[in-house]
Design a protein around this motif. Sequence first.
Motif, PDB file in Angstrom:
ATOM      1  N   ARG A  77     -11.916  -4.628  -6.041  1.00 59.26           N
ATOM      2  CA  ARG A  77     -10.743  -3.798  -6.316  1.00 59.26           C
ATOM      3  C   ARG A  77     -10.691  -3.308  -7.761  1.00 59.26           C
ATOM      4  NH1 ARG A  77      -9.520  -7.919  -3.189  1.00 59.26           N
ATOM      5  NH2 ARG A  77      -8.837  -9.204  -4.934  1.00 59.26           N
ATOM      6  N   ALA A 127      -3.952   5.531  -4.393  1.00 57.06           N
ATOM      7  CA  ALA A 127      -3.548   4.380  -5.201  1.00 57.06           C
ATOM      8  C   ALA A 127      -2.952   4.870  -6.506  1.00 57.06           C
ATOM      9  CB  ALA A 127      -4.737   3.450  -5.487  1.00 57.06           C
ATOM     10  N   THR A 128      -2.143   4.034  -7.135  1.00 51.18           N
ATOM     11  CA  THR A 128      -1.682   4.243  -8.503  1.00 51.18           C
ATOM     12  C   THR A 128      -2.121   3.040  -9.321  1.00 51.18           C
ATOM     13  OG1 THR A 128       0.470   3.251  -7.976  1.00 51.18           O
ATOM     14  CG2 THR A 128       0.307   5.653  -7.858  1.00 51.18           C
ATOM     15  N   SER A 129      -2.439   3.281 -10.582  1.00 51.17           N
ATOM     16  CA  SER A 129      -2.981   2.207 -11.392  1.00 51.17           C
ATOM     17  C   SER A 129      -2.769   2.520 -12.868  1.00 51.17           C
ATOM     18  CB  SER A 129      -4.465   2.001 -11.083  1.00 51.17           C
ATOM     19  OG  SER A 129      -4.961   0.867 -11.767  1.00 51.17           O
ATOM     20  N   LEU A 146     -10.833   0.705  -1.776  1.00 50.40           N
ATOM     21  CA  LEU A 146     -10.604   2.064  -1.314  1.00 50.40           C
ATOM     22  C   LEU A 146     -11.749   2.601  -0.472  1.00 50.40           C
ATOM     23  CD1 LEU A 146      -9.085   3.665  -4.545  1.00 50.40           C
ATOM     24  CD2 LEU A 146      -7.932   2.460  -2.677  1.00 50.40           C
ATOM     25  N   THR A 190      -7.138  -1.625  -8.375  1.00 56.97           N
ATOM     26  CA  THR A 190      -6.348  -1.251  -7.203  1.00 56.97           C
ATOM     27  C   THR A 190      -6.003  -2.498  -6.404  1.00 56.97           C
ATOM     28  OG1 THR A 190      -8.322  -0.907  -5.867  1.00 56.97           O
ATOM     29  CG2 THR A 190      -7.481   0.989  -7.090  1.00 56.97           C
TER      30      THR A 190
END
Length: 533
Positions: free
Chosen positions: A276, A350-352, A296, A292
């Motif tokens: 991740r 995703a946001t990160s 993904l 993440t």
Amino acid sequence: MDVQRWQAAAVPWWVTKVGLVGGWVVAFYFAASANEVPCTTAHPCVPDPTFSLAVVPLLATPLLLLFGRVLTGCAMGVVFGALDIVLDGSAAANVAFGLHAGACAIVAAWTLRSRADQHAAAGATLVSLPDMPPQRGVLRIIAVLLVIFGFLTFVQYDLTNGEIEGHVARASRVEAEVVEIKNGYEVWVELPDRQRTGLEPTAPETYRVGDTVPVLEDGSWVRMANEPEDVTWWLTLGGAAVFLAIMLAARERRRRALWTGPVKAIRLQAHPVGPRRILLRHNKADIATVATLADLGLEEPLYHDTDQFGRVWRGEEDPPVQLDPAEILVAGEWHHGGQVALLVEGEVVATSTLSRVRPRHTVHSAHLPGEPVTAGAPVDLPHAMWPGDRRRSEGVLLLLGAAGAMIALKYYPDLIILGFVGVQCVLSAVNRFQPLLRLDHRGVSLYTGIWTYRVPWSQLHGVRRSGPQLMLAFGPHGDVITTPHLPDGQAGEKLMWARARSMIADHAGDRVSRRLNVSVLVGLAYALLFLLI
């Protein structure tokens, strides 16, 4: 994107994690050393609720800086510096934390300028994120629970403090005699009515048997008059909970703000470098990493299975052709520590947070390090590979350093940092008196700084040499451990010979195991000895 300008604009990592954190440690030491004023009847140690709340930014400063929250950490450093000047009467503490607050303010201004330069160097492409922002998730629930917990701790402080004030209002002031000192920290006194009770003063070493001390007595409730009971730690705990809730809420707000208007976006190559975690590259230059919550699925597995990886690692098969990495659109705050959204085929996956690139060993890479080692030198099993004379000499010096730290602590107990130095010396010294590798008929034991791995021969994929060091790949996930300098130039060949000899037997059920190295236990024993002296 001007990659070189974007990277050059960043504030170096050591400025915050070494400079500011180290400055905080120095300031804390000077402040603690200057505030060693004994509690007396004329000058009692009265609890300070306001300063107890100020402890929150004091402790939050180094933690935030270490975990990359630069602006928030600097802000907390400035806030505590101002509070210390107002609340603390110690000139040394005022100067120490005042200078640290000034350094935090300078770094904060530098960081803001750096982020503006990085944002400008990231190009001019703007996009609007599709759809609606994600639903508020678990962070919001945690923030609400923290606020409730903080409120309850404030209520508990009010109730406990009210109970103490009631005891003080009803108490009689009497003279008690010190009759015994237990365990070095518990002072037992005898009241005029022959009642005995144990107290735990701030400086128990200043009391002697036969001393007379003033106490407040309300039945079985007895406290020292010069050290009122301090329960302000409830305020510190509640303040920390509320502060953490505010941080989580602010992070959630920054994340959702990406959907309020056009944001800067760059198309980059995405290389998975761990569970991740993704490395972002632009024109073959490393830019940043993002973490993440889930895989993904941006890259197909390089190897079909672990057996294929083992054959490639041993040099029995050519590495597979590495396909071009996937490309993703990264949109948001284009600077280190910025909130970004990752888009694949027009959808936010995703946001990160953009993090710095750190040296990482990518296990399953087509470009394998070093050269494969083949079976060569026979060896009688069991066999241990010991470090050379140089590492043993280093171990002797480290043991002397640990002994010196222990002796220095006896005379200078305030230098707590010596305890950490001594523990590190003990850990390193024990590692230098252990075998680096131990071979037997069933497997190999790998001795690292903290862990000892037991790897069956069936789980050892092979050995590769890089200079004087060996890299051993093992386990179902192809984990890799690099050994220190091995004085035996045939160590790799001996390992592979023992593996080839033992692979004749079937040990398919054996698994890799891990346990704490004995050096950790020795380090804990040293720390316990330090606490007892």
